[in-house]
Design an enzyme around this catalytic site. Sequence first.
Site, PDB file in Angstrom:
ATOM      1  N   THR B 335       0.832  -1.203   0.000  1.00  0.00           N
ATOM      2  CA  THR B 335       0.000   0.000   0.000  1.00  0.00           C
ATOM      3  C   THR B 335       0.866   1.253   0.000  1.00  0.00           C
ATOM      4  O   THR B 335       2.082   1.195   0.174  1.00  0.00           O
ATOM      5  CB  THR B 335      -0.928   0.060   1.234  1.00  0.00           C
ATOM      6  OG1 THR B 335      -0.116   0.246   2.397  1.00  0.00           O
ATOM      7  CG2 THR B 335      -1.737  -1.212   1.354  1.00  0.00           C
ATOM      8  N   CYS B 336       0.223   2.391  -0.156  1.00  0.00           N
ATOM      9  CA  CYS B 336       0.947   3.656  -0.209  1.00  0.00           C
ATOM     10  C   CYS B 336       1.302   4.199   1.166  1.00  0.00           C
ATOM     11  O   CYS B 336       1.957   5.223   1.289  1.00  0.00           O
ATOM     12  CB  CYS B 336       0.104   4.691  -0.945  1.00  0.00           C
ATOM     13  SG  CYS B 336      -0.335   4.168  -2.586  1.00  0.00           S
ATOM     14  N   ASP B 337       0.824   3.535   2.212  1.00  0.00           N
ATOM     15  CA  ASP B 337       1.025   4.069   3.553  1.00  0.00           C
ATOM     16  C   ASP B 337       2.380   3.643   4.112  1.00  0.00           C
ATOM     17  O   ASP B 337       2.786   2.495   3.953  1.00  0.00           O
ATOM     18  CB  ASP B 337      -0.103   3.561   4.470  1.00  0.00           C
ATOM     19  CG  ASP B 337      -0.082   4.276   5.807  1.00  0.00           C
ATOM     20  OD1 ASP B 337       0.828   5.102   6.048  1.00  0.00           O
ATOM     21  OD2 ASP B 337      -0.969   3.995   6.617  1.00  0.00           O
ATOM     22  N   SER B 338       3.061   4.569   4.787  1.00  0.00           N
ATOM     23  CA  SER B 338       4.387   4.240   5.304  1.00  0.00           C
ATOM     24  C   SER B 338       4.325   3.332   6.536  1.00  0.00           C
ATOM     25  O   SER B 338       5.327   2.771   6.955  1.00  0.00           O
ATOM     26  CB  SER B 338       5.166   5.513   5.621  1.00  0.00           C
ATOM     27  OG  SER B 338       4.420   6.318   6.495  1.00  0.00           O
ATOM     28  N   ASN B 374      -6.548   0.770  -0.266  1.00  0.00           N
ATOM     29  CA  ASN B 374      -5.943   0.860  -1.604  1.00  0.00           C
ATOM     30  C   ASN B 374      -6.626  -0.059  -2.627  1.00  0.00           C
ATOM     31  O   ASN B 374      -6.146  -0.217  -3.737  1.00  0.00           O
ATOM     32  CB  ASN B 374      -4.449   0.503  -1.568  1.00  0.00           C
ATOM     33  CG  ASN B 374      -3.544   1.728  -1.477  1.00  0.00           C
ATOM     34  OD1 ASN B 374      -2.333   1.613  -1.477  1.00  0.00           O
ATOM     35  ND2 ASN B 374      -4.112   2.919  -1.365  1.00  0.00           N
TER      36      ASN B 374
END
Lengths: 286, 392
Positions: B335-338, B374
């Site tokens: 996903t794009c989350d850190s 996402n």
Amino acid sequence: MKHFKETLYDAVCQEYRVDKLYFESKTEHQHLMIFHNAQLGRVMTLDGVVQTTEADEFIYHEMLAHVPILAHGKVKRVLIIGGGDGGMLREVLKHPIEQVTQVEIDQAVVDMAIEHLPNHSAGAYDDPRLNLVIANGFDFVKNTANSRDSKFDVIISDSTDPIGPGEVLFSEDFYAYAKACLNDNGILVTQNGVPFFQEDEVQNTARRMQPHFKDRRFYCAPIPTYYGGFMTFAWGTDNLNAISVSPETLEKQLEQLNLATRYYNAGIHQAAFALPEYIRSAVARA
Amino acid sequence: MNTIGGHDTRPLRCAPDSTLEAFYRALIAQHGSPLLVFDKAILRQKFRALQSALPGVELYYAVKAHPDQHIIEVINQLGGGFDVASAGEMDLLLEHKVSGRRTIHTHPIKKDQEIRDALRFGATTFVVDNLHELRKLVPYRSRVGVLLRVSFRSSSAKVDLSKKFGCAPNEVFDLVSNAEALGIHIKGLSFHVGSQCLDASKHVEAINECANLIKTINQGASRPLSVLDIGGGFPADYELTGLDIDAFCAPIRSALASLPSDWHIIAEPGRYLIAPAVTSITTVTGLSRRGGYQWYYLDDGVYGSFSGQIFDHAVYPLQIFKTGAPVASIIAGPTCDSIDVIAEDILMPELEIGDLVMGLQMGAYTAATKTRFNSIPDAKLIVVDSREQSAK
């Protein structure tokens, strides 16, 4: 599933051997089975609860059909709510009535019963006096109550338990609408559970019917597979003579009919209204 | 986390295994990546191991640990019971025509509709921990049997289940007499010492305390209590140290041995049974060298099958089919989350795009808590039976 275990009560349960499974359907929240059991013949269960068996269905159906019809004496139009297995219809049609309307929520139940429980309806669904309506029983009495449609002399509520699809058929609104669907001398009867285990059920009905009928009472019969002794049937009418129909009158009517009953007779008709003390006092405390 | 050098100390297996790799690659070729591979043989083996470690104890699989129909099918075939907490879980059981008599409803807080749904399904055992919940059962009192959940906190459990639910032991007497006055039968006590316990000492303490409570109540009870639900807490082997369930349960066995033989003892295992039966297979989809670390981007992460690393505080062992000099690495999800990082600062041999990374012991509270973030597709659950495969 090789054995069926009833799931009504936590501490006790009856168990049936499944000798042959004829039909099973499980939709999202509903599980229906029809199977053969050596002792009881064909058995229908819904959501873990025995609905009817070939061996003892006669007691239940005779007592819900013949008691109000013979007590009334001049029945022309009958309404059956539920009763998809056809046993109630079979008993009602033994009387020389003009028309019976049966309201069943699901055509599939009727079709399934004709195929897999054929002895219950025994051809009753082919009778020209039948008006089969596929609709919600509560909506039907509500709409009929508010319409100019013909009323009924006897209404029989042959429902499932209050926990499940039959819930609304135990509501005070249902009793009020049913009352409004009756002719002046009409009688409503309903299945009302086994008070030895389900005291609350008979008390709830007593409270909810009370405001709507001049004569509200219960009668009873023991149905072996509705385990727990007597089952009660609720009785609601403004016809104060219905309860006091004499044994002679009943005998005379029975002679002219060919009911071929195995439980019901004139003596049972009268005796069924005598309640054991645990039931009488439960109703009195409602 | 500033020094590079392997702060993530989870077990990591690095060894080529061409047979296993070929097997996993064949599954991916057929079903795509990522996957969860459920091995029925392992579940059967764990169920039987727990049965023999706790003789006479009825096991109710905690459906919430992994609410999947293939898993339910195996438990059903083994004759196990089911611990359910929602209508959705009961619908899954209905798929397999599991009788309500083999289920217990264990959510302490319920809506009226949930009680009715459970009764229709056929579950008649309910759990409560306060008077408000008892009152909700009054309309159904002729049908239900109630377990009173008592709270005993466990300092050694990774997940503390006594914080949210359970009455204090000294409230039990009042609740039992309140229930009696309401016409509701309390048939026994239940407890949950927590999840992933390191040892059984808290179980033993709770069993002994509950036994004393029940014996005291039964001295004056018209309807004696006879059920003791010892909950779950049986651990999964996240450290891969070869957990011995028989040894873990030995103190529980001896505590139970001193109870009256007419009591019914039940347990609600979830994690122990299903964790080792499921392996996650992911594929390296991206590489990067950032801040001194070797970064690997997998096609599954903490918003998917690895969600238990967030919600369940679990750290899953990893497996790769590579050997080589250890490099400080970071394994991240898709996903794009850190926050979507599976392993931070772990020392491991270098991987390439297309290599497989397996998560082990990934059956419990993994897919159960995955999100739709996402809109990344789920890892599909693939069913295998290693007994059948080895027989072939």
